[in-house]
Enzyme design. Structure first.
Site, PDB file in Angstrom:
ATOM      1  N   THR A   1      38.010  46.645  43.854  1.00 28.99           N
ATOM      2  CA  THR A   1      38.186  47.029  42.276  1.00 28.99           C
ATOM      3  C   THR A   1      38.262  45.699  41.453  1.00 28.99           C
ATOM      4  O   THR A   1      38.562  44.656  42.120  1.00 28.99           O
ATOM      5  CB  THR A   1      39.617  47.912  42.094  1.00 28.99           C
ATOM      6  OG1 THR A   1      40.732  46.872  42.446  1.00 28.99           O
ATOM      7  CG2 THR A   1      39.624  49.173  42.929  1.00 28.99           C
ATOM      8  N   CYS A   2      38.244  46.119  39.991  1.00 27.41           N
ATOM      9  CA  CYS A   2      38.046  44.642  39.264  1.00 27.41           C
ATOM     10  C   CYS A   2      39.566  44.627  38.788  1.00 27.41           C
ATOM     11  O   CYS A   2      39.816  44.497  37.612  1.00 27.41           O
ATOM     12  CB  CYS A   2      37.063  45.259  38.100  1.00 27.41           C
ATOM     13  SG  CYS A   2      35.388  45.415  38.644  1.00 27.41           S
ATOM     14  N   ASP A   3      40.339  44.358  39.840  1.00 22.73           N
ATOM     15  CA  ASP A   3      41.822  44.123  39.403  1.00 22.73           C
ATOM     16  C   ASP A   3      42.134  43.016  40.219  1.00 22.73           C
ATOM     17  O   ASP A   3      41.968  43.201  41.419  1.00 22.73           O
ATOM     18  CB  ASP A   3      42.714  45.495  39.412  1.00 22.73           C
ATOM     19  CG  ASP A   3      44.058  45.189  39.046  1.00 22.73           C
ATOM     20  OD1 ASP A   3      44.766  44.097  39.403  1.00 22.73           O
ATOM     21  OD2 ASP A   3      44.864  46.141  38.420  1.00 22.73           O
TER      22      ASP A   3
END
Ligand SMILES: *Cc1c(COP(=O)(O)O)cnc(C)c1O
Length: 375
Positions: free
Chosen positions: A322-324
């Site tokens: 994920t883009c976290d």
């Protein structure tokens, strides 16, 4: 990996990431715990993995169930458990949920404050109640900290007070912290429980039960003692602190019941470096913290990870898709994977039957919740 799971992966080639749980291993874990602690009733902590297949198997095996919410109670009833086999063990409950549980026939409730005790007396009159005491969480890889339980003196006072309310003061509970590898921690908590039993008895309040909680481990990277070793240590402590007036006891295994029964298969999405002379490769998997591996928070739970490649291995940083930026699994833990590992390779994450499916986010970043098969 069990033969059954290996065959499932080979024949079904499910898309990744996915969890496959071998129900025979759950049955085996139940049997080992029941044999190690023949005098304790087992209340499976449903939150570890509430799959109907697991609940049905445990109902048939004779297990009872520790639940934390009305839906968890309903899962157990639907799996065939009668209400006398279900406890409402969360110390933080809405009044309306206590009432619903009571109407469903639940008769065993946890509390750790006067406010919660009053709620139970009002909305589940006549029920048996047990007071949870604080523990240090020392020795546990996933401690439950100070959120649950009260000081022993307060527990004693509340149980004595309960005797004058519309409930039955039934006993004391504790949880020594999840993935507890130090057998002495039960001894410390049982000593406190024994003191509370005697202090209550002096005031004419006779308690019946000690709920010794969960904490029974799954083998991850480090070795853990056997169920038998836990059983022997706990039985010794019970005798030391209660003499020959042993109370009724229950245990609430979650992780220890299902952890080693599950295997996650995932795929390498990307392998890269941050600079030309970066000494560590970043390996990004199609599963991360939000896809079910939340217990990698602070690298607390360290799952064994395997690939089909062999040859020399090198240190890697493992991360999710994920883009976290919180979605990094292991950076400090020094995981090593084969240098020959390639994008698209399958990666197997062992001992992932507990606290994975229900920890996976519903649709964060568009990723689906963790798919699971129970075989
Ligand atoms: C989560 C929980 C358990 C299960 O703990 P494990 O360490 O997974 O065995 C048991 N009892 C209570 C009250 C819990 O909240």
């Amino acid at each position: 990996m069990t033969e059954k799971i290996a065959r499932f992966f080979a024949e079904q080639t499910p898309s990744t990431p996915c969890l496959v749980v071998d129900l025979d291993v759950v049955a085996d874990n139940y049997g080992k715990l029941a044999t190690a602690m023949p005098d304790s009733r087992i209340f499976y902590a449903v939150k570890a993995n509430p799959a109907p297949e697991i609940l049905r198997l445990l109902v048939e095996s004779g297990s009872c169930f520790d639940t934390a919410s009305v839906p968890e109670i309903q899962y157990c009833l639907e799996a065939g458990a009668t209400p006398d086999r279900i406890s409402f063990g969360n110390t933080i409950k809405k009044a309306g949920d206590i009432r619903i549980a009571h109407e469903l026939g639940i008769d065993l409730f946890a509390f750790d404050s006067i406010e919660e005790l009053e709620k139970i007396a009002e909305h589940a009159p006549g029920s048996r109640v047990f007071c949870r005491i604080l523990t240090s969480g020392e020795g546990a890889d996933w401690p439950l900290s100070r959120k649950f339980g009260c000081e022993p003196e307060m527990a004693r006072d509340l149980l004595i007070q309960a005797a004058g309310m519309n409930v039955r003061p039934y006993g004391v509970s504790f949880h020594v912290g999840s993935q507890q590898r130090d057998l002495k921690q039960w001894d410390i908590a049982l000593a406190t429980a024994g003191t509370i039993f005697r202090a209550c008895e002096e005031q004419g309040v006779i308690l019946s039960m000690v709920n010794m909680g969960g904490g029974f481990p799954t083998r991850y990277l480090k070795d853990v003692p056997t169920s038998q070793a836990y059983g022997e240590a706990i039985n010794d402590s019970l005798r030391r602190h209660f003499g020959n007036r042993l109370p009724e006891t229950i245990i609430e295994p979650g992780r220890g019941m299902v952890g080693n029964a599950g295997i996650i298969q995932s795929e390498v999405v990307l392998i890269s470096r941050k600079s030309a002379n970066d000494d560590k490769r970043w390996v990004y998997l199609d599963i991360g913290k939000f896809g079910g591996l939340a217990e990698t928070m602070d690298e607390a739970i360290q799952y064994p990870i395997q690939t089909d490649r062999d040859g020399p291995a090198e240190a890697v940083i493992l991360a999710g898709p994920t883009c976290d930026s919180a979605d990094v699994l292991y950076e400090k833990a020094e995981y090593r994977l084969p240098t020959s590992l390639k994008i698209g390779d399958k990666v197997t994450i062992m001992a992932t039957g507990a606290y994975t499916t229900t920890y996976s986010a519903v649709n964060f970043n568009g990723f689906s919740p963790l798919k699971a098969y129970y075989i």
